[in-house]
Motif scaffolding. Sequence first.
Motif, short mmCIF file in Angstrom:
data_model
loop_
_atom_site.label_atom_id
_atom_site.label_comp_id
_atom_site.label_asym_id
_atom_site.label_seq_id
_atom_site.Cartn_x
_atom_site.Cartn_y
_atom_site.Cartn_z
N ILE A 100 0.83 -1.19 0.00
CA ILE A 100 0.00 0.00 0.00
C ILE A 100 0.88 1.25 0.00
N ILE A 101 0.64 2.10 -0.98
CA ILE A 101 1.40 3.35 -1.13
C ILE A 101 0.44 4.52 -1.06
N GLY A 102 0.70 5.42 -0.14
CA GLY A 102 -0.11 6.62 0.00
C GLY A 102 0.75 7.86 -0.06
N PHE A 103 0.12 8.99 -0.28
CA PHE A 103 0.87 10.23 -0.39
C PHE A 103 0.05 11.41 0.13
N GLY A 104 0.75 12.37 0.76
CA GLY A 104 0.15 13.66 1.03
C GLY A 104 -0.13 13.98 2.49
N ALA A 105 0.28 13.12 3.42
CA ALA A 105 0.02 13.40 4.84
C ALA A 105 0.77 14.66 5.27
N SER A 106 0.06 15.56 5.96
CA SER A 106 0.69 16.80 6.42
C SER A 106 0.30 17.07 7.87
N PRO A 107 1.27 17.34 8.73
CA PRO A 107 0.94 17.68 10.12
C PRO A 107 0.39 19.10 10.26
N TYR A 108 0.53 19.91 9.21
CA TYR A 108 0.16 21.32 9.29
C TYR A 108 -1.21 21.60 8.67
N PHE A 109 -1.80 20.59 8.02
CA PHE A 109 -3.08 20.76 7.34
C PHE A 109 -4.20 20.08 8.12
N VAL A 110 -3.84 19.16 9.04
CA VAL A 110 -4.85 18.40 9.76
C VAL A 110 -5.11 19.02 11.14
N ALA A 111 -6.31 18.78 11.65
CA ALA A 111 -6.71 19.39 12.92
C ALA A 111 -5.83 18.95 14.08
N GLU A 112 -5.31 17.71 14.02
CA GLU A 112 -4.50 17.20 15.12
C GLU A 112 -3.14 17.88 15.23
N GLY A 113 -2.68 18.51 14.14
CA GLY A 113 -1.39 19.20 14.15
C GLY A 113 -0.20 18.28 14.25
N ARG A 114 -0.35 17.05 13.79
CA ARG A 114 0.76 16.09 13.81
C ARG A 114 0.55 15.08 12.68
N LEU A 115 1.64 14.38 12.34
CA LEU A 115 1.53 13.32 11.35
C LEU A 115 0.74 12.14 11.90
N VAL A 116 0.03 11.45 11.03
CA VAL A 116 -0.56 10.18 11.41
C VAL A 116 0.57 9.24 11.86
N SER A 117 0.31 8.41 12.83
CA SER A 117 1.38 7.61 13.44
C SER A 117 1.38 6.18 12.94
N ARG A 118 2.49 5.51 13.21
CA ARG A 118 2.61 4.08 12.88
C ARG A 118 1.49 3.28 13.56
N GLU A 119 1.23 3.57 14.83
CA GLU A 119 0.20 2.84 15.58
C GLU A 119 -1.17 3.03 14.94
N GLU A 120 -1.46 4.24 14.49
CA GLU A 120 -2.76 4.49 13.84
C GLU A 120 -2.86 3.77 12.50
N LEU A 121 -1.78 3.77 11.74
CA LEU A 121 -1.78 3.04 10.48
C LEU A 121 -1.96 1.54 10.72
#
Length: 517
Positions: A100-121
């Motif tokens: 699975i290849i994804g693109f575009g995660a941004s910590p500055y565009f999402v409400a949480e203010g952080r990158l999605v984490s390994r645990e969440e993935l």
Amino acid sequence: MKVYHGAIICCDSENTVAEYLVEDAGKIIYVGNELPVKFRDWKRVELGDRALIPSFADTHIHFASFATFHAGLNVMEARTNTEILDMLRAYLTETKERFIIGFGASPYFVAEGRLVSREELDSVCPDKPLFMVKYDGHACVINSMLLDKLRYKIADLRGYHPDTGEMNQEAFFAVSDYVTNSVSPLKLIKNMQRAADYMASKGIGMIHTVSGVGFPGDLDVDMERWVGEGLKNGMQLRVFFQTLDTQKVLKRKLPRIGGCFAAALDGCFGSMDAAMLEPYSDGKSKGVLYYSDEEVTEFCKRANRAGLQIEMHAIGDDAFQQATQALKAALDDYPRENHRHGIIHACLPTAEGLDICEKYHIVLPVQSAFINWPQEPDSYLDSILGERSARLNPLRDFMDRGIVISAGSDAPCTDPDPIRWIYKACNHSVPEQSLSVFEALRMCTYNGYYASFDEAERGSLEKGKIADMVILSENPYAIDKTRLGELKVEQLLLSGEPYKKVAGSPITHVLRGMLKK
């Protein structure tokens, strides 16, 4: 044989706007305000309120990567990490891909203010390796399954963060190389065919791709070259080999070297590893220079003496300084009048470096899409750079110095959309750095072809040139600059003919490219 009547925006040095253009057998045979008698019975295309301009050039794109991500999961518009996970969950129900290849995660565009984490993935995708690339293309987050496969290869590399799954710098490049090798060549070629069609829908007739991201034997460089050579529809593709090894380039008889990855001098602002002369606002870090001054200078000297065109990635002011000093040393060592060497991005230039660019005619393939970029907003840049953020992407300063600037997407980081580049260039977040509409159009057309020595045949609408043209929905000179983003590409014409989608077997396509002289 066609006569175009209406607003013919030539994008030549005189900013000619003519009333008529005549095309015959793929060439422009007349441009002017009075239609000669001999053409008056020819088929006519009435433009009305529309405009005819030269085709656009994207002068910095990672074409193979863009093709791969364009065919995969794009989360760039997600406003929360929860939304990213929902998009991933939906994608998993639709795809048969085992990687699975994804693109575009941004910590500055999402409400949480952080990158999605390994645990969440892991909570959504525990049983397939997952590679989620950050919006800037210089970092990623991986899930536990992929981490377990790669831990022994990347544990000692700079930028390794197993707790969050985020990989930066050398660790990111190693993961990227591994993932690249997971994509079959046949699938990659199919993806590139679709990507070419997508770029054509945006009015792009010329692609400058930076290639070389870890395939065995640099197979991706050859595939991109063969895909470009195998195109039958008039689309043009020029390859920059991302390496510091001039022999690899000379062996393939390629005229260009550099780009990002192996030819990147620093990182980026999103990971705070763009190389800075003064520390970031936290007072702790100045970012990273990947090479010493001596290494970069020796590379430039070797490549320049070999007659190659050089491009290097430099985002921070320290990296820009290093790039300009190295190119100056190379051109002092072995002067070349018409080299067209370039510095990609040039986001935070120095005055001394710009003096060198002006004197030595160094080209700057810039990304106006980075101006007020939602995934890396001005508020974030202000927070890490302070007053320096007001000096980012100084397009007016470049133009006033007579430095040739071309436009590129850096896709997959931003969408290859020249209308957006024009809009951003004319509506800079620092108003005094804005360009005129003519300057922005020329940046996206003629200058792009100039940057690869193609301006004698393409890039402006002049008699004798190839009729690579775009019909726009409105005349950009007739609307307010704040409406430029509303323009639509109605049609791309290459050699006078409507763009034909890439068709046929990927194998046949590549074989045609391999056999082309």
